[in-house]
Design a protein around this motif. Sequence first.
Motif, short mmCIF file in Angstrom:
data_model
loop_
_atom_site.label_atom_id
_atom_site.label_comp_id
_atom_site.label_asym_id
_atom_site.label_seq_id
_atom_site.Cartn_x
_atom_site.Cartn_y
_atom_site.Cartn_z
N ASP A 17 120.87 76.18 63.99
CA ASP A 17 118.64 76.98 63.09
C ASP A 17 119.10 76.03 61.39
O ASP A 17 119.73 76.63 60.66
N ALA A 18 118.41 75.14 62.36
CA ALA A 18 118.36 73.86 61.59
C ALA A 18 117.72 74.58 60.26
O ALA A 18 115.62 75.09 60.57
N PRO A 19 117.29 74.04 58.54
CA PRO A 19 116.59 74.26 57.71
C PRO A 19 115.26 73.65 58.28
O PRO A 19 115.45 72.25 58.70
N ALA A 20 114.09 74.07 57.20
CA ALA A 20 112.90 73.19 57.57
C ALA A 20 112.65 71.87 56.58
O ALA A 20 113.86 71.74 55.82
N GLY A 21 112.38 70.62 57.32
CA GLY A 21 112.84 69.44 57.14
C GLY A 21 114.36 68.69 57.50
O GLY A 21 113.95 67.59 58.07
N VAL A 22 114.58 69.78 58.43
CA VAL A 22 116.04 68.80 59.58
C VAL A 22 115.53 68.74 60.85
O VAL A 22 115.67 69.80 61.41
N ALA A 23 115.74 67.95 61.58
CA ALA A 23 116.04 67.55 62.86
C ALA A 23 117.72 67.40 63.83
O ALA A 23 117.83 66.92 63.33
N VAL A 24 117.95 67.81 64.50
CA VAL A 24 118.81 68.35 65.40
C VAL A 24 118.40 67.38 66.61
O VAL A 24 117.40 67.79 67.09
N ASP A 25 118.96 66.20 66.35
CA ASP A 25 119.07 64.69 67.63
C ASP A 25 119.79 65.24 68.68
O ASP A 25 118.69 65.18 70.08
N GLU A 26 120.72 65.56 68.94
CA GLU A 26 121.49 65.23 70.09
C GLU A 26 122.65 66.06 69.59
O GLU A 26 123.20 66.70 67.99
N VAL A 27 123.19 67.14 70.35
CA VAL A 27 124.61 67.36 70.12
C VAL A 27 125.40 66.91 71.12
O VAL A 27 125.33 66.76 72.33
N VAL A 28 126.44 66.76 70.85
CA VAL A 28 127.23 65.98 71.53
C VAL A 28 128.80 66.96 72.14
O VAL A 28 128.98 67.07 70.66
N PHE A 29 129.31 67.37 73.05
CA PHE A 29 129.97 67.34 73.34
C PHE A 29 131.50 66.81 73.83
O PHE A 29 131.26 66.18 74.78
N PRO A 30 133.20 67.28 73.98
CA PRO A 30 133.65 65.96 73.91
C PRO A 30 133.89 65.74 76.28
O PRO A 30 133.10 67.08 76.43
N ARG A 31 134.31 65.23 76.49
CA ARG A 31 134.75 65.34 77.81
C ARG A 31 135.83 66.50 77.68
O ARG A 31 136.59 67.20 77.43
N ALA A 32 135.58 67.35 78.78
CA ALA A 32 136.01 68.44 79.46
C ALA A 32 137.91 67.74 80.58
O ALA A 32 137.52 66.64 80.75
N VAL A 33 139.07 68.77 80.49
CA VAL A 33 139.66 68.70 80.81
C VAL A 33 139.79 69.39 82.06
O VAL A 33 139.13 70.50 82.06
N ASP A 34 140.34 69.30 82.72
CA ASP A 34 139.99 69.95 83.92
C ASP A 34 141.96 71.45 84.41
O ASP A 34 142.43 70.29 83.51
N VAL A 35 141.20 71.86 84.45
CA VAL A 35 142.39 72.77 84.31
C VAL A 35 142.67 73.58 85.66
O VAL A 35 141.73 74.05 86.54
N ARG A 36 143.87 73.33 86.32
CA ARG A 36 143.69 73.98 87.68
C ARG A 36 143.97 75.41 87.71
O ARG A 36 145.61 75.92 86.85
N LEU A 37 144.04 76.27 88.84
CA LEU A 37 144.23 78.39 88.71
C LEU A 37 144.59 78.19 89.98
O LEU A 37 144.28 77.39 91.25
N ALA A 38 145.53 78.97 89.95
CA ALA A 38 145.59 79.24 91.33
C ALA A 38 144.84 79.65 92.32
O ALA A 38 144.45 80.98 91.31
N GLY A 39 144.51 79.22 93.13
CA GLY A 39 144.00 79.98 94.63
C GLY A 39 142.32 79.37 94.28
O GLY A 39 141.44 79.90 95.13
N SER A 40 141.71 78.88 93.06
CA SER A 40 140.47 78.25 93.40
C SER A 40 140.37 77.08 93.54
O SER A 40 141.67 75.86 93.59
N ASP A 41 139.43 76.93 94.29
CA ASP A 41 138.91 75.56 95.49
C ASP A 41 139.19 73.97 94.05
O ASP A 41 139.28 73.11 94.49
N GLN A 42 138.29 74.37 93.09
CA GLN A 42 138.17 73.26 92.25
C GLN A 42 138.42 73.76 91.30
O GLN A 42 138.67 74.80 90.37
#
Length: 115
Positions: free
Chosen positions: A78-103
Amino acid sequence: MRRLRYSLVALLGVALASAAGYAQGPPAAQVTPVVERETVAAGTTARLALQIALPDGYHVQSNAPRDPALIATTLTIDAPAGVAVDEVVFPRAVDVRLAGSDQPLAVFEREFAVG
């Protein structure tokens, strides 16, 4: 009738114990802002990030989970007036395997930053 009454009392005890644990809420993540510089002049661009540390043993779904039934991690600003958010960058995800899950799950673990 007596057996039913004891069963209901036992069930109520389990429910209250569960509610007591829930009342404490989930463990809190530590969120630390990291700024490129302390001051920003009008008309310039600045980068910032949130360094997030989760409690040991916890993870959150990535911003793009493979299973559409899972809730993605999002960042709403919720940016204040006069401030613009151009982009939000998330990190690369880590794969976690769960028993019984296909992916594997695409998650963010212990420490990560969102910029």
